[in-house]
Enzyme design. Sequence first.
Site, PDB file in Angstrom:
ATOM      1  N   HIS A 135       0.827  -1.225   0.000  1.00 23.53           N
ATOM      2  CA  HIS A 135       0.000   0.000   0.000  1.00 23.53           C
ATOM      3  C   HIS A 135       0.850   1.258   0.000  1.00 23.53           C
ATOM      4  CE1 HIS A 135      -3.260  -2.737   1.143  1.00 23.53           C
ATOM      5  NE2 HIS A 135      -4.088  -1.771   0.784  1.00 23.53           N
ATOM      6  N   LYS A 139      -0.956   5.078   4.669  1.00 25.63           N
ATOM      7  CA  LYS A 139      -1.905   4.184   5.353  1.00 25.63           C
ATOM      8  C   LYS A 139      -1.490   4.016   6.819  1.00 25.63           C
ATOM      9  CE  LYS A 139      -4.038  -0.392   4.813  1.00 25.63           C
ATOM     10  NZ  LYS A 139      -5.343   0.165   5.202  1.00 25.63           N
TER      11      LYS A 139
HETATM   12  N1  LIG Z   1     -13.001  -0.731   2.074  1.00 27.14           N
HETATM   13  C1  LIG Z   1     -12.246  -0.233   1.077  1.00 27.14           C
HETATM   14  O1  LIG Z   1     -12.410  -0.575  -0.108  1.00 27.14           O
HETATM   15  C2  LIG Z   1     -11.206   0.777   1.416  1.00 27.14           C
HETATM   16  C3  LIG Z   1     -10.493   1.437   0.405  1.00 27.14           C
HETATM   17  C4  LIG Z   1      -9.573   2.410   0.768  1.00 27.14           C
HETATM   18  C5  LIG Z   1      -9.401   2.714   2.115  1.00 27.14           C
HETATM   19  N2  LIG Z   1     -10.087   2.039   3.054  1.00 27.14           N
HETATM   20  C6  LIG Z   1      -9.999   2.359   4.463  1.00 27.14           C
HETATM   21  O2  LIG Z   1     -10.754   3.546   4.690  1.00 27.14           O
HETATM   22  C7  LIG Z   1     -10.208   4.275   5.789  1.00 27.14           C
HETATM   23  C8  LIG Z   1      -9.942   5.700   5.345  1.00 27.14           C
HETATM   24  O3  LIG Z   1      -8.914   5.722   4.381  1.00 27.14           O
HETATM   25  P1  LIG Z   1      -8.445   7.094   3.740  1.00 27.14           P
HETATM   26  O4  LIG Z   1      -7.297   6.754   2.860  1.00 27.14           O
HETATM   27  O5  LIG Z   1      -9.620   7.791   3.168  1.00 27.14           O
HETATM   28  O6  LIG Z   1      -7.935   7.878   5.033  1.00 27.14           O
HETATM   29  P2  LIG Z   1      -7.789   9.472   5.236  1.00 27.14           P
HETATM   30  O7  LIG Z   1      -6.891   9.631   6.403  1.00 27.14           O
HETATM   31  O8  LIG Z   1      -7.467  10.118   3.947  1.00 27.14           O
HETATM   32  O9  LIG Z   1      -9.279   9.934   5.625  1.00 27.14           O
HETATM   33  C9  LIG Z   1      -9.857   9.735   6.872  1.00 27.14           C
HETATM   34  C10 LIG Z   1     -10.780  10.916   7.126  1.00 27.14           C
HETATM   35  O10 LIG Z   1     -11.509  10.653   8.323  1.00 27.14           O
HETATM   36  C11 LIG Z   1     -11.552  11.870   9.049  1.00 27.14           C
HETATM   37  N3  LIG Z   1     -11.827  11.595  10.457  1.00 27.14           N
HETATM   38  C12 LIG Z   1     -10.958  11.254  11.439  1.00 27.14           C
HETATM   39  N4  LIG Z   1     -11.607  11.103  12.602  1.00 27.14           N
HETATM   40  C13 LIG Z   1     -12.920  11.367  12.348  1.00 27.14           C
HETATM   41  C14 LIG Z   1     -14.083  11.368  13.154  1.00 27.14           C
HETATM   42  N5  LIG Z   1     -14.039  11.091  14.471  1.00 27.14           N
HETATM   43  N6  LIG Z   1     -15.275  11.643  12.563  1.00 27.14           N
HETATM   44  C15 LIG Z   1     -15.340  11.942  11.249  1.00 27.14           C
HETATM   45  N7  LIG Z   1     -14.266  11.968  10.433  1.00 27.14           N
HETATM   46  C16 LIG Z   1     -13.069  11.662  10.988  1.00 27.14           C
HETATM   47  C17 LIG Z   1     -10.191  12.509   8.805  1.00 27.14           C
HETATM   48  O11 LIG Z   1     -10.192  13.900   9.122  1.00 27.14           O
HETATM   49  C18 LIG Z   1     -10.027  12.251   7.330  1.00 27.14           C
HETATM   50  O12 LIG Z   1     -10.614  13.264   6.538  1.00 27.14           O
HETATM   51  C19 LIG Z   1      -8.972   3.492   6.234  1.00 27.14           C
HETATM   52  O13 LIG Z   1      -9.319   2.631   7.298  1.00 27.14           O
HETATM   53  C20 LIG Z   1      -8.623   2.661   5.011  1.00 27.14           C
HETATM   54  O14 LIG Z   1      -7.921   1.498   5.308  1.00 27.14           O
HETATM   55  C21 LIG Z   1     -10.975   1.079   2.734  1.00 27.14           C
HETATM   56  O1  LIG Z   2      -5.702   2.715   1.172  1.00 32.05           O
HETATM   57  C1  LIG Z   2      -6.094   2.035   2.134  1.00 32.05           C
HETATM   58  O2  LIG Z   2      -5.905   2.353   3.331  1.00 32.05           O
HETATM   59  C2  LIG Z   2      -6.841   0.789   1.876  1.00 32.05           C
HETATM   60  N1  LIG Z   2      -7.361   0.153   2.886  1.00 32.05           N
HETATM   61  C3  LIG Z   2      -8.153  -1.026   2.819  1.00 32.05           C
HETATM   62  C4  LIG Z   2      -7.491  -2.149   3.583  1.00 32.05           C
HETATM   63  O3  LIG Z   2      -6.839  -1.899   4.598  1.00 32.05           O
HETATM   64  O4  LIG Z   2      -7.678  -3.307   3.200  1.00 32.05           O
HETATM   65  C5  LIG Z   2      -8.536  -1.414   1.416  1.00 32.05           C
HETATM   66  C6  LIG Z   2      -7.502  -1.106   0.418  1.00 32.05           C
HETATM   67  C7  LIG Z   2      -7.044   0.336   0.490  1.00 32.05           C
END
Ligand SMILES: NC(=O)c1ccc[n+]([C@@H]2O[C@H](COP(=O)([O-])OP(=O)(O)OC[C@H]3O[C@@H](n4cnc5c(N)ncnc54)[C@H](O)[C@@H]3O)[C@@H](O)[C@H]2O)c1
Ligand SMILES: O=C(O)C1=N[C@H](C(=O)O)CCC1
Length: 250
Positions: A135, A139
Amino acid sequence: MIKVSIVGARGRMGSHVVEAVKAAEDMELSLTLDAGDDLTQITAENTDVVVEFTVPSVTLDNVLTLVGQGVDVVVGTTGWTEGRLAQVREALEATANELQSVFIAPNFAISAVLADHFARLAAPYFESAEVVELHHPDKVDAPSGTAIHTAQGIGEARAKAGLGPVPDNTQTDGGSRGQVVDGVHVHAVRLRGLNAHEEVLFGNAGEQLTIRADSFDRGSFMPGVLLAVRKVNSGDFPGLTVGLDHFLDL
Ligand SMILES: NC(=O)c1ccc[n+]([C@@H]2O[C@H](COP(=O)([O-])OP(=O)(O)OC[C@H]3O[C@@H](n4cnc5c(N)ncnc54)[C@H](O)[C@@H]3O)[C@@H](O)[C@H]2O)c1
Ligand SMILES: O=C(O)C1=N[C@H](C(=O)O)CCC1
């Protein structure tokens, strides 16, 4: 029109979801909240479905608050354990609305969901199995939620097939063998230039199967997010559902 609010709207994923919802013909964007905002602004009057992409340390509290607000929730944030999932189930059971739902996906990209599915299918046929996730370095959690989910699926499939532990004669380990999840070693790489990638390695004497999924762009997650919003809004998936595979005919 499905009224959608987004929590974590200023984040890397949340900001993509804002644009995807705006572009969806059957959805209208309601509230866009981020850290410091009061989630009780979200109500069943202004919102049908909330999409939550925040950070692992706050997602459980957010989801419990949103369930209390009487709205359905689609969660992409990682950091879910059996104990945390149980708390969400309890909260849903305590609500008056039997149709209320929470959906949590470790990964919304079709490539990753299929890689996970294929890994479960392959697992009973190989002596060795390891997961490598790669990643972007921003992250905050390792290993990825997807890699944990994949390893759990492989572990379950191996157990069902009556396979014993993976062969491993390591005598000394300073951490290089990775985290062991349900008997499967999981390794995390963080590298500038990467987005979200996973490789599942299976081995037998004289042969190897590699299953690899690459999300080069966060746009790859958006069709899955919109599908999840539509599915939870349909009322066909009451309670807690984990994994986009439940919405696909696999
Ligand atoms: N399920 C999927 O397909 C997938 C894909 C990408 C990322 N993710 C996951 O999604 C999550 C976010 O990833 P990201 O890259 O967008 O992170 P990021 O750090 O860019 O965004 C997180 C956001 O949440 C906000 N935040 C923090 N605390 C908060 C609160 N108490 N209430 C509301 N907002 C709050 C932050 O200010 C920020 O804007 C991670 O856990 C990541 O692993 C999942
Ligand atoms: O960018 C991230 O953070 C991602 N988080 C998810 C994970 O932890 O599996 C999904 C992929 C991207």
